[in-house]
Write a protein that holds these residues in place. Sequence first.
Motif, PDB file in Angstrom:
ATOM      1  N   LEU A  93      64.643  68.431  24.667  1.00  0.00           N
ATOM      2  CA  LEU A  93      63.797  69.624  24.483  1.00  0.00           C
ATOM      3  C   LEU A  93      62.483  69.267  23.791  1.00  0.00           C
ATOM      4  O   LEU A  93      61.405  69.762  24.151  1.00  0.00           O
ATOM      5  N   LEU A  94      62.587  68.382  22.801  1.00  0.00           N
ATOM      6  CA  LEU A  94      61.390  67.958  22.078  1.00  0.00           C
ATOM      7  C   LEU A  94      60.434  67.227  23.005  1.00  0.00           C
ATOM      8  O   LEU A  94      59.212  67.444  22.991  1.00  0.00           O
ATOM      9  N   LEU A  95      61.053  66.338  23.821  1.00  0.00           N
ATOM     10  CA  LEU A  95      60.234  65.593  24.785  1.00  0.00           C
ATOM     11  C   LEU A  95      59.570  66.544  25.771  1.00  0.00           C
ATOM     12  O   LEU A  95      58.388  66.392  26.120  1.00  0.00           O
ATOM     13  N   LEU A  96      60.357  67.535  26.209  1.00  0.00           N
ATOM     14  CA  LEU A  96      59.804  68.522  27.151  1.00  0.00           C
ATOM     15  C   LEU A  96      58.654  69.294  26.525  1.00  0.00           C
ATOM     16  O   LEU A  96      57.624  69.539  27.161  1.00  0.00           O
ATOM     17  N   ILE A  97      58.847  69.673  25.249  1.00  0.00           N
ATOM     18  CA  ILE A  97      57.782  70.412  24.543  1.00  0.00           C
ATOM     19  C   ILE A  97      56.527  69.562  24.423  1.00  0.00           C
ATOM     20  O   ILE A  97      55.402  70.028  24.641  1.00  0.00           O
ATOM     21  N   VAL A  98      56.713  68.292  24.074  1.00  0.00           N
ATOM     22  CA  VAL A  98      55.570  67.374  23.952  1.00  0.00           C
ATOM     23  C   VAL A  98      54.845  67.236  25.285  1.00  0.00           C
ATOM     24  O   VAL A  98      53.611  67.263  25.362  1.00  0.00           O
ATOM     25  N   LEU A  99      55.670  67.098  26.362  1.00  0.00           N
ATOM     26  CA  LEU A  99      55.068  66.981  27.695  1.00  0.00           C
ATOM     27  C   LEU A  99      54.266  68.228  28.072  1.00  0.00           C
ATOM     28  O   LEU A  99      53.183  68.159  28.653  1.00  0.00           O
ATOM     29  N   VAL A 100      54.825  69.379  27.714  1.00  0.00           N
ATOM     30  CA  VAL A 100      54.123  70.643  28.002  1.00  0.00           C
ATOM     31  C   VAL A 100      52.814  70.717  27.223  1.00  0.00           C
ATOM     32  O   VAL A 100      51.769  71.090  27.762  1.00  0.00           O
ATOM     33  N   ILE A 101      52.896  70.318  25.922  1.00  0.00           N
ATOM     34  CA  ILE A 101      51.690  70.372  25.082  1.00  0.00           C
ATOM     35  C   ILE A 101      50.631  69.423  25.619  1.00  0.00           C
ATOM     36  O   ILE A 101      49.450  69.771  25.732  1.00  0.00           O
ATOM     37  N   SER A 106      50.384  68.335  28.605  1.00  0.00           N
ATOM     38  CA  SER A 106      49.909  68.872  29.885  1.00  0.00           C
ATOM     39  C   SER A 106      48.882  69.974  29.668  1.00  0.00           C
ATOM     40  O   SER A 106      47.856  70.038  30.353  1.00  0.00           O
ATOM     41  N   LEU A 107      49.197  70.844  28.677  1.00  0.00           N
ATOM     42  CA  LEU A 107      48.258  71.943  28.391  1.00  0.00           C
ATOM     43  C   LEU A 107      46.930  71.409  27.867  1.00  0.00           C
ATOM     44  O   LEU A 107      45.852  71.889  28.237  1.00  0.00           O
ATOM     45  N   ILE A 108      47.029  70.408  26.986  1.00  0.00           N
ATOM     46  CA  ILE A 108      45.799  69.804  26.451  1.00  0.00           C
ATOM     47  C   ILE A 108      44.987  69.171  27.565  1.00  0.00           C
ATOM     48  O   ILE A 108      43.764  69.351  27.662  1.00  0.00           O
ATOM     49  N   ALA A 109      45.681  68.422  28.406  1.00  0.00           N
ATOM     50  CA  ALA A 109      44.990  67.766  29.524  1.00  0.00           C
ATOM     51  C   ALA A 109      44.366  68.788  30.456  1.00  0.00           C
ATOM     52  O   ALA A 109      43.227  68.646  30.915  1.00  0.00           O
ATOM     53  N   THR A 110      45.155  69.863  30.712  1.00  0.00           N
ATOM     54  CA  THR A 110      44.626  70.919  31.587  1.00  0.00           C
ATOM     55  C   THR A 110      43.412  71.577  30.952  1.00  0.00           C
ATOM     56  O   THR A 110      42.406  71.844  31.608  1.00  0.00           O
ATOM     57  N   GLY A 111      43.523  71.821  29.629  1.00  0.00           N
ATOM     58  CA  GLY A 111      42.401  72.421  28.913  1.00  0.00           C
ATOM     59  C   GLY A 111      41.170  71.556  28.965  1.00  0.00           C
ATOM     60  O   GLY A 111      40.044  72.041  29.155  1.00  0.00           O
ATOM     61  N   MET A 112      41.401  70.240  28.777  1.00  0.00           N
ATOM     62  CA  MET A 112      40.279  69.316  28.830  1.00  0.00           C
ATOM     63  C   MET A 112      39.656  69.290  30.218  1.00  0.00           C
ATOM     64  O   MET A 112      38.424  69.261  30.374  1.00  0.00           O
TER      65      MET A 112
END
Length: 568
Positions: free
Chosen positions: A20-28, A30-36
Amino acid sequence: MVVLTTGNFMKFDRKLKKMLLLLIVLVIVSLIATGMILSKLMKDAKEASVKQDGPWFFQQSLETGETVILENAFLISSKEKKITFLHKNEIYTVEGESSEELFGIADIVIDGMDISKIRLKPDGKTGVLTSYNENTLTLDNTNVLNRKEDVPVYKIIEGNVQQTDWGAFVIGASKIKCILQEGQVSAILLEEDTMPQDVRVIIKNGNSLFYSDVYVKKQSTQEVISAKAQMQAQNINVLEVTDEQGLFLCDANGATSGEAYQGSFRILQTEEGIILINTVDMETYLKYVLPSEMPSSFEPEALKAQAVCARTYAYAQMHNASYAKYGANMDDSTSFQVYHKQVPSEKTNLAVEETKREVVSCNGSLITCYYYSTSPGVTNDLSVWGTDNRAYISVMGLDTANQLNLSQNGDFSNYIRNTYDCYDTESPYYRWQAKLDISQIKDTQKGLLQSIEVQKRNNAGYITELLLHYENGQETLIKEGEIRNKLGNYLSEIVLNNESIRTDFSTLPSACFEVLHTENGTITLQGGGFGHGIGLSQYGANAMAKKGFGYKEIVKYYYSNVAIKKIE
């Protein structure tokens, strides 16, 4: 069957937490990359938009990667994350923040799509502008400041900032604030735009501006002053001479000629010679203009119409920069208005006094009150000078010409060879015949003049294109002044409407004429009117006054869409 023991369950729970932690990190991530990516896309889109449609300074900074500095812009406001400023006659509103409300002249620094810095400029020198040239300006006659080449001028009218030019200044009246940069004037704020009480008139030495010396006699003491000697003795370049009773121009022995001048003399020593300037209040100035420009024998209402026109013309010319470097507004010749050439009379003084401070305006602004001696029955318009007409100038009198098309040579010939019922018929210049002697004067390149040919006329019948045929070529004249002056070189005599003969003219009376014939080295012209024909006809005004028209009616006949008001 699998039985989850406590130990196994705890192991499974830890694995789940890690996943779950890994998934959360991946989501974060991904969101950062998408935001960038989105940020970059938006930035790229904004940059593309700026490059295509944005202000030039952002485009330039983006394309070159260099800083752009907008020098001497005027900051109008900095509110709600928007900065509004005026630069090179354009108003811009762009995104930007300021820690305080900014207003005034500043340098604005542009980096990419951002305003990175605003350098508000401190107040500089303030005073009345008394002269200027391409290198310096003078405040209050004494404070000489160096100026940059391209100095913007700003003016605040009813709370609105406008960019104007040096033509807005009135020498001796405009109060200005000079912004200094490295000791030089870099921008100017016009603080007060008031009508001047005084006029500064250059008194010409014949056709020249310059004297080798000027002798002045004070009426009160009869003291004779040599301007040159006094300036040399005091080691000065400017001499002020005043006397409450008046100042005479005289010779070295004190012998005077003409009337005393009112006001004061300002005498300048320049490299070319001595300049003489008479500073006098406007109403006194007009008392010496009126009899110099219109016969004192004319009707009172005509004189009053002339006084209003002369006053309006003088105020309009106060913005003329021709003599700004000498600290003067105009001269005393026909280039502006003839001044101090005739003695004022009770009639002319009364005309000035009874119209005191009255001027002519159109749409709230003073007009340029053109006037002249005589029309041929139809007034002219500005097409004769090759410029666009104004709302207050139009062709008047066509109804008296039986609706002839005066732009056509045939109709014009019928008109100019006859007399029509109009206001100018009493003038000796209403109709005239001129003889040109073309047998003597040779053009160095083209030889002798052979003939002249009218190519174009305007709606008032005045020539707007004249073709001159020489032995070895042709020449085309397109302006009223050059037509009159060129043909004036050949003038031998003019027979006026009253059958008197004049041989002392150096210019043709008007550009309203036809060519009658050319023979035996002589060109004969049939013409009418005296002057450019634009605006008020003085002889016409006098005839209208005789018929009972008041001066305001006369003015409004010759100028369209105008009002007469008092200068405050």
